[in-house]
Design a protein around this motif. Structure first.
Motif, PDB file in Angstrom:
ATOM      1  N   ALA A   1      55.569  29.807  41.708  1.00 21.74           N
ATOM      2  CA  ALA A   1      56.466  28.689  41.406  1.00 21.74           C
ATOM      3  C   ALA A   1      55.760  27.349  41.637  1.00 21.74           C
ATOM      4  CB  ALA A   1      57.726  28.782  42.258  1.00 21.74           C
ATOM      5  N   LEU A   2      54.987  27.257  42.707  1.00 17.77           N
ATOM      6  CA  LEU A   2      54.250  26.026  43.000  1.00 17.77           C
ATOM      7  C   LEU A   2      53.211  25.728  41.914  1.00 17.77           C
ATOM      8  CD1 LEU A   2      53.870  26.510  46.827  1.00 17.77           C
ATOM      9  CD2 LEU A   2      54.787  24.460  45.757  1.00 17.77           C
ATOM     10  N   ARG A   3      52.535  26.751  41.447  1.00 16.47           N
ATOM     11  CA  ARG A   3      51.541  26.561  40.375  1.00 16.47           C
ATOM     12  C   ARG A   3      52.225  26.142  39.084  1.00 16.47           C
ATOM     13  NH1 ARG A   3      46.978  30.609  39.323  1.00 16.47           N
ATOM     14  NH2 ARG A   3      46.139  28.757  38.362  1.00 16.47           N
ATOM     15  N   GLN A   4      53.382  26.716  38.783  1.00 21.43           N
ATOM     16  CA  GLN A   4      54.114  26.350  37.573  1.00 21.43           C
ATOM     17  C   GLN A   4      54.543  24.884  37.618  1.00 21.43           C
ATOM     18  OE1 GLN A   4      57.210  29.326  37.574  1.00 21.43           O
ATOM     19  NE2 GLN A   4      56.039  30.689  36.237  1.00 21.43           N
ATOM     20  N   ARG A   5      54.843  24.393  38.797  1.00 20.02           N
ATOM     21  CA  ARG A   5      55.235  22.989  38.960  1.00 20.02           C
ATOM     22  C   ARG A   5      54.023  22.060  38.967  1.00 20.02           C
ATOM     23  NH1 ARG A   5      59.968  23.065  43.590  1.00 20.02           N
ATOM     24  NH2 ARG A   5      61.258  24.642  42.575  1.00 20.02           N
ATOM     25  N   GLY A   6      52.838  22.640  39.080  1.00 18.03           N
ATOM     26  CA  GLY A   6      51.626  21.825  39.137  1.00 18.03           C
ATOM     27  C   GLY A   6      51.370  21.234  40.507  1.00 18.03           C
ATOM     28  N   TRP A   7      51.983  21.797  41.530  1.00 15.33           N
ATOM     29  CA  TRP A   7      51.848  21.289  42.904  1.00 15.33           C
ATOM     30  C   TRP A   7      50.648  21.881  43.618  1.00 15.33           C
ATOM     31  CZ3 TRP A   7      57.362  21.123  45.462  1.00 15.33           C
ATOM     32  CH2 TRP A   7      58.179  20.263  44.720  1.00 15.33           C
ATOM     33  N   VAL A   8      50.220  23.071  43.210  1.00 18.29           N
ATOM     34  CA  VAL A   8      49.052  23.713  43.812  1.00 18.29           C
ATOM     35  C   VAL A   8      48.206  24.349  42.724  1.00 18.29           C
ATOM     36  CG1 VAL A   8      50.273  24.251  45.976  1.00 18.29           C
ATOM     37  CG2 VAL A   8      50.082  25.988  44.220  1.00 18.29           C
ATOM     38  N   ASP A   9      46.964  24.615  43.083  1.00 15.00           N
ATOM     39  CA  ASP A   9      46.090  25.337  42.167  1.00 15.00           C
ATOM     40  C   ASP A   9      45.046  26.070  42.999  1.00 15.00           C
ATOM     41  OD1 ASP A   9      45.197  26.323  39.795  1.00 15.00           O
ATOM     42  OD2 ASP A   9      44.450  24.420  39.023  1.00 15.00           O
ATOM     43  N   VAL A  10      44.368  26.986  42.367  1.00 16.85           N
ATOM     44  CA  VAL A  10      43.306  27.715  43.052  1.00 16.85           C
ATOM     45  C   VAL A  10      42.132  26.759  43.227  1.00 16.85           C
ATOM     46  CG1 VAL A  10      41.706  29.644  42.931  1.00 16.85           C
ATOM     47  CG2 VAL A  10      44.050  29.920  42.104  1.00 16.85           C
ATOM     48  N   LYS A  11      41.726  26.566  44.464  1.00 22.89           N
ATOM     49  CA  LYS A  11      40.618  25.670  44.780  1.00 22.89           C
ATOM     50  C   LYS A  11      39.290  26.400  44.637  1.00 22.89           C
ATOM     51  CE  LYS A  11      38.901  21.902  46.696  1.00 22.89           C
ATOM     52  NZ  LYS A  11      38.961  20.601  46.105  1.00 22.89           N
ATOM     53  N   GLU A  12      39.263  27.617  45.174  1.00 18.86           N
ATOM     54  CA  GLU A  12      38.060  28.446  45.134  1.00 18.86           C
ATOM     55  C   GLU A  12      38.445  29.879  45.461  1.00 18.86           C
ATOM     56  OE1 GLU A  12      35.357  27.856  48.560  1.00 18.86           O
ATOM     57  OE2 GLU A  12      36.903  26.500  49.323  1.00 18.86           O
ATOM     58  N   ALA A  13      37.486  30.770  45.343  1.00 19.17           N
ATOM     59  CA  ALA A  13      37.705  32.163  45.732  1.00 19.17           C
ATOM     60  C   ALA A  13      36.613  32.545  46.715  1.00 19.17           C
ATOM     61  CB  ALA A  13      37.675  33.076  44.529  1.00 19.17           C
ATOM     62  N   VAL A  14      37.024  33.138  47.814  1.00 23.26           N
ATOM     63  CA  VAL A  14      36.091  33.588  48.835  1.00 23.26           C
ATOM     64  C   VAL A  14      36.199  35.108  48.919  1.00 23.26           C
ATOM     65  CG1 VAL A  14      35.493  33.506  51.284  1.00 23.26           C
ATOM     66  CG2 VAL A  14      36.299  31.432  50.133  1.00 23.26           C
ATOM     67  N   GLU A  15      35.112  35.777  48.581  1.00 23.73           N
ATOM     68  CA  GLU A  15      35.079  37.239  48.567  1.00 23.73           C
ATOM     69  C   GLU A  15      36.232  37.816  47.750  1.00 23.73           C
ATOM     70  OE1 GLU A  15      34.762  38.777  52.546  1.00 23.73           O
ATOM     71  OE2 GLU A  15      33.088  37.463  53.033  1.00 23.73           O
ATOM     72  N   GLY A  16      36.485  37.197  46.605  1.00 24.60           N
ATOM     73  CA  GLY A  16      37.513  37.679  45.702  1.00 24.60           C
ATOM     74  C   GLY A  16      38.940  37.265  46.047  1.00 24.60           C
ATOM     75  N   THR A  17      39.102  36.523  47.141  1.00 21.63           N
ATOM     76  CA  THR A  17      40.436  36.070  47.542  1.00 21.63           C
ATOM     77  C   THR A  17      40.617  34.609  47.137  1.00 21.63           C
ATOM     78  OG1 THR A  17      40.449  37.566  49.443  1.00 21.63           O
ATOM     79  CG2 THR A  17      41.973  35.700  49.516  1.00 21.63           C
ATOM     80  N   PRO A  18      41.613  34.334  46.299  1.00 24.89           N
ATOM     81  CA  PRO A  18      41.830  32.943  45.906  1.00 24.89           C
ATOM     82  C   PRO A  18      42.370  32.109  47.053  1.00 24.89           C
ATOM     83  CG  PRO A  18      43.478  34.366  44.891  1.00 24.89           C
ATOM     84  CD  PRO A  18      42.529  35.259  45.634  1.00 24.89           C
ATOM     85  N   LEU A  19      41.860  30.879  47.164  1.00 25.38           N
ATOM     86  CA  LEU A  19      42.365  29.926  48.137  1.00 25.38           C
ATOM     87  C   LEU A  19      43.087  28.828  47.365  1.00 25.38           C
ATOM     88  CD1 LEU A  19      39.296  29.569  50.532  1.00 25.38           C
ATOM     89  CD2 LEU A  19      41.242  31.133  50.704  1.00 25.38           C
ATOM     90  N   TYR A  20      44.314  28.611  47.737  1.00 21.83           N
ATOM     91  CA  TYR A  20      45.157  27.637  47.060  1.00 21.83           C
ATOM     92  C   TYR A  20      45.163  26.333  47.826  1.00 21.83           C
ATOM     93  CZ  TYR A  20      46.902  31.691  44.536  1.00 21.83           C
ATOM     94  OH  TYR A  20      47.006  32.801  43.757  1.00 21.83           O
ATOM     95  N   ALA A  21      45.239  25.219  47.088  1.00 24.15           N
ATOM     96  CA  ALA A  21      45.288  23.898  47.712  1.00 24.15           C
ATOM     97  C   ALA A  21      46.318  23.055  46.961  1.00 24.15           C
ATOM     98  CB  ALA A  21      43.932  23.219  47.651  1.00 24.15           C
ATOM     99  N   ALA A  22      46.918  22.127  47.692  1.00 18.72           N
ATOM    100  CA  ALA A  22      47.879  21.209  47.079  1.00 18.72           C
ATOM    101  C   ALA A  22      47.152  20.269  46.133  1.00 18.72           C
ATOM    102  CB  ALA A  22      48.606  20.424  48.165  1.00 18.72           C
ATOM    103  N   GLN A  23      47.825  19.909  45.068  1.00 22.57           N
ATOM    104  CA  GLN A  23      47.264  18.966  44.088  1.00 22.57           C
ATOM    105  C   GLN A  23      47.571  17.557  44.511  1.00 22.57           C
ATOM    106  OE1 GLN A  23      45.141  19.923  42.218  1.00 22.57           O
ATOM    107  NE2 GLN A  23      45.759  21.449  40.767  1.00 22.57           N
TER     108      GLN A  23
END
Length: 83
Positions: free
Chosen positions: A61-83
């Motif tokens: 839901a946060l990604r759909q609103r454009g409030w967060v996005d994937v910043k990077e992936a560490v060992e295949g795990t996405p890390l999300y950050a606020a926009q």
């Protein structure tokens, strides 16, 4: 009533409103946490005492609103950050 003019029982309306408020509350909590820096779904879930599956749903839901996005992936795990 709803958009079709159908009457809605008070308990159904109350439940729908409670669910909507809870969802918005949790979405905002997650957004605040992600403003401090990128985190994985598991990290956010642990910090909030929630199940990762639930946090993932809120993250969508946060990604759909454009409030967060994937910043990077560490060992295949996405890390999300606020926009």
């Amino acid at each position: 009533g709803n958009v079709y003019g159908d009457k809605v029982a008070q308990d159904e309306f109350t439940k729908a409103m409670d669910d909507a408020v809870e969802t918005e509350f949790q979405i905002h909590r997650i957004h605040i946490i992600l403003q401090d820096g990128p985190r994985s779904v598991k990290d956010v879930a642990k910090q909030l005492g929630m199940q990762a599956r639930t946090v993932l749903g809120y993250m969508v839901a946060l990604r759909q609103r454009g409030w967060v996005d994937v910043k990077e992936a560490v060992e295949g795990t996405p890390l999300y950050a606020a926009q």
